[in-house]
Each structure stands twice: as structure tokens, then as C-alpha cells.
Design a protein around this motif. Structure first.
Motif, mmCIF file in Angstrom:
data_model
loop_
_atom_site.group_PDB
_atom_site.id
_atom_site.type_symbol
_atom_site.label_atom_id
_atom_site.label_comp_id
_atom_site.label_asym_id
_atom_site.label_seq_id
_atom_site.Cartn_x
_atom_site.Cartn_y
_atom_site.Cartn_z
ATOM 1 N N ARG A 247 90.225 -15.143 -4.195
ATOM 2 C CA ARG A 247 89.808 -16.504 -4.555
ATOM 3 C C ARG A 247 90.948 -17.331 -5.133
ATOM 4 N NH1 ARG A 247 84.703 -13.909 -7.662
ATOM 5 N NH2 ARG A 247 83.220 -13.786 -5.931
ATOM 6 N N VAL B 160 86.318 -20.032 -0.203
ATOM 7 C CA VAL B 160 87.717 -20.336 -0.524
ATOM 8 C C VAL B 160 88.229 -21.487 0.333
ATOM 9 C CG1 VAL B 160 88.234 -17.980 -1.281
ATOM 10 C CG2 VAL B 160 88.645 -18.628 1.109
ATOM 11 N N GLN C 145 87.698 -25.044 -1.243
ATOM 12 C CA GLN C 145 88.422 -25.423 -2.449
ATOM 13 C C GLN C 145 89.243 -26.684 -2.192
ATOM 14 O OE1 GLN C 145 90.789 -22.030 -3.519
ATOM 15 N NE2 GLN C 145 89.023 -20.699 -3.859
ATOM 16 N N ASP C 146 89.587 -27.385 -3.279
ATOM 17 C CA ASP C 146 90.407 -28.584 -3.143
ATOM 18 C C ASP C 146 91.752 -28.263 -2.501
ATOM 19 O OD1 ASP C 146 88.416 -30.097 -4.294
ATOM 20 O OD2 ASP C 146 89.237 -29.924 -6.320
ATOM 21 N N PRO D 169 92.760 -25.169 -0.475
ATOM 22 C CA PRO D 169 92.425 -23.857 0.083
ATOM 23 C C PRO D 169 93.653 -23.051 0.458
ATOM 24 C CG PRO D 169 92.079 -25.560 1.719
ATOM 25 C CD PRO D 169 92.382 -26.264 0.427
#
Length: 274
Positions: free
Chosen positions: A97, A149, A152-153, A155
Motif C-alpha cells: 500500500r 492502491v 490513491q492520489d 498510485p
């Protein structure tokens, strides 16, 4: 013990929801109030409290802020997620992550982070023949959550090398394989994913025939992950990690180019659809 004295049994999502409801009630908050505080509708709060949906990380963190519980619900949610994975896999999962780059080589099955639900279900059913349907579905849901994942902002960049055997091994039947191959084509279109296939025609791989994954990070050392029948292991010794990176470079050089790899996947997809 008769039915009148038997304790009520809750699954992890129901237990989480019940804890949310208890604390919310203790704070004299309505579902609408909690929804506003966490950025969700009161209908979503109701479904979480009933255990019908798994709460998002944002919701759990919002509960901690609204209740002043100092990370309690975020921790409970994390343990629910970890509980659906083997204990030896949890350390890898936590690092995955946080990784900025994920380099993985698979020899037998499509790598977990890009598996479809049907493909994962067939894999888990084959490896856990005595598991309940609910237990299998929990594992499938946990595997699919690994895809988060990509949301995410910032990744990670994921580079996947599948040996051709991964794509030709029929898991769950032709329809399941067709959907899995089609999903790989979708994944490969992402700017955050590079996909290659190591063809049978390449002969013996230039390096180890065992699958492995390398995780790279922005702020701490690179880690190698390997797996055996008895579990997984993390390696951070510099020489071991460097050797794995050298191996990965060799594998990339011997594999089909990304475009050639997609062409092969499309060919196999047509075969399964036929």
C-alpha cells in the motif's frame, strides 16, 4: 446450550457496524449527523451499521474524528482487512500500500493485484476445498481491495511480467479466463501499469523460475518478497535485493515487448471466446 441462551454471532462487518452504532448512540448522534461529519449519506451509515457494506477507510477515519476515538475505528477496519489474508502475507500487504513501484514476476497464475473476482474465486476454491462460501467470498473481497492502491492520489507504478503459463493455465473455465484476459488488457491501458509476457519460446528463464516481487519506496529501502508453500518472506539485505533487481532486468529483456505481449493476450482471448 439452548437457543434462548446461545450468544448471537456476528461477522466482522456486523461487529464493526454494531460498534459504530453503539458509540454513535452514546454520543447522542443520529445517522444523519454522523453521515454529515464523515462525508457520507445517512443511508450509507445505516448500511455500515447493519454490516451490509464494508466501511471505507475515509469513513472509519471520519468516525474517529467525530467520536474522538483516536484511531480506534481505523484500526478495527484495518484488522478486518488483514483478517481475510494469511498472517504471513499481512506484512507484505502493508508495504504494498505504501510502495511507489511494484515489480512482480509470476510463473503459474495471474498476479493477485490484477485478478478478477471470478478468477480469484476459482483459485481460492481450488486451494481451500473445505472452506465455506462465505469464507471464499471474504477472501475474494480482500483480494479485490488490493486494487485500491490504484485509486490513491499518487498510485504506484506497477510492472507485471507473467510467464505464458499463467495465461494458458485454465482457471475456472473458458468464460472466466476470457474475462480475466480482457481485464488484463484494460489494466495494461493504464499509465500506471506495464505488462509483459515471458513466452514459452524464450526457453528457460534468464533467472530464477520462482515468482517474486520487488517493492520500491520514496522514503525507505527497497524490499524483496518471495513465497513458498509455508508462507511468504520479506528480504531487505542490500545484496539480495540488488540481485533480484538484476534478475528483473534480465526478465524484462527476455520477455515480449509490451505491444507484443498485448497481441498474445488478445490471441488467447479470442481462443477462449471461441
Amino acid at each position: 446450550m439452548d437457543e434462548t441462551t446461545a450468544p448471537e454471532i456476528f461477522n466482522p462487518l456486523q461487529s464493526f457496524g454494531l460498534d459504530v452504532k453503539r458509540v454513535r448512540s452514546g454520543r447522542k448522534l443520529t445517522q444523519k449527523h454522523l453521515g454529515k461529519a464523515t462525508g457520507y449519506s445517512h443511508a450509507y451509515v445505516s448500511m455500515v451499521e447493519a454490516g451490509r457494506v464494508k466501511a471505507s477507510e475515509k469513513f472509519a477515519q471520519g468516525c474517529d474524528l467525530a467520536f474522538g476515538t483516536n484511531g480506534l475505528f481505523a484500526g478495527l477496519l484495518r484488522r478486518i482487512d488483514e483478517g481475510d489474508h494469511p498472517s504471513w502475507f499481512v506484512p507484505y500487504l502493508n508495504l504494498e500500500r505504501k510502495a511507489s513501484r511494484i515489480l512482480t514476476y509470476e510463473t503459474n497464475l495471474v498476479t493477485g493485484i490484477v485478478q478478477t473476482a471470478d478468477y480469484a474465486r476459482a483459485v481460492f476454491r481450488a486451494s481451500n476445498p473445505r472452506a465455506s462460501t462465505e469464507g471464499i467470498e471474504d477472501k475474494v473481497a480482500a483480494r479485490l481491495r488490493r486494487r485500491e492502491v490504484f485509486d490513491q492520489d499518487n498510485p504506484p507504478f506497477v510492472w507485471v511480467i507473467h510467464h505464458e503459463a499463467c495465461l494458458r493455465t485454465v482457471v475456472g473455465g473458458a468464460d472466466v479466463m476470457a474475462r480475466q484476459l480482457d481485464y488484463l488488457l484494460t489494466v495494461a491501458a493504464s499509465p500506471h501499469v506495464e505488462l509483459q509476457v515471458m513466452p514459452f519460446s524464450a526457453g528457460v528463464p534468464a533467472t530464477s523460475t520462482l515468482p517474486f516481487t520487488v517493492l520500491r519506496f520514496r522514503d525507505f529501502p527497497t524490499v524483496l518478497y518471495t513465497e513458498t508453500r509455508v508462507g511468504g518472506r520479506m528480504h531487505d539485505f542490500a545484496q539480495t535485493v540488488d540481485a533480484a533487481l538484476d534478475d528483473y532486468d534480465l526478465l524484462r529483456a527476455r520477455a515480449l515487448s509490451p505491444d507484443e505481449s498485448l497481441t498474445l493476450i488478445k490471441t488467447l482471448l479470442k481462443e477462449h471466446r471461441a
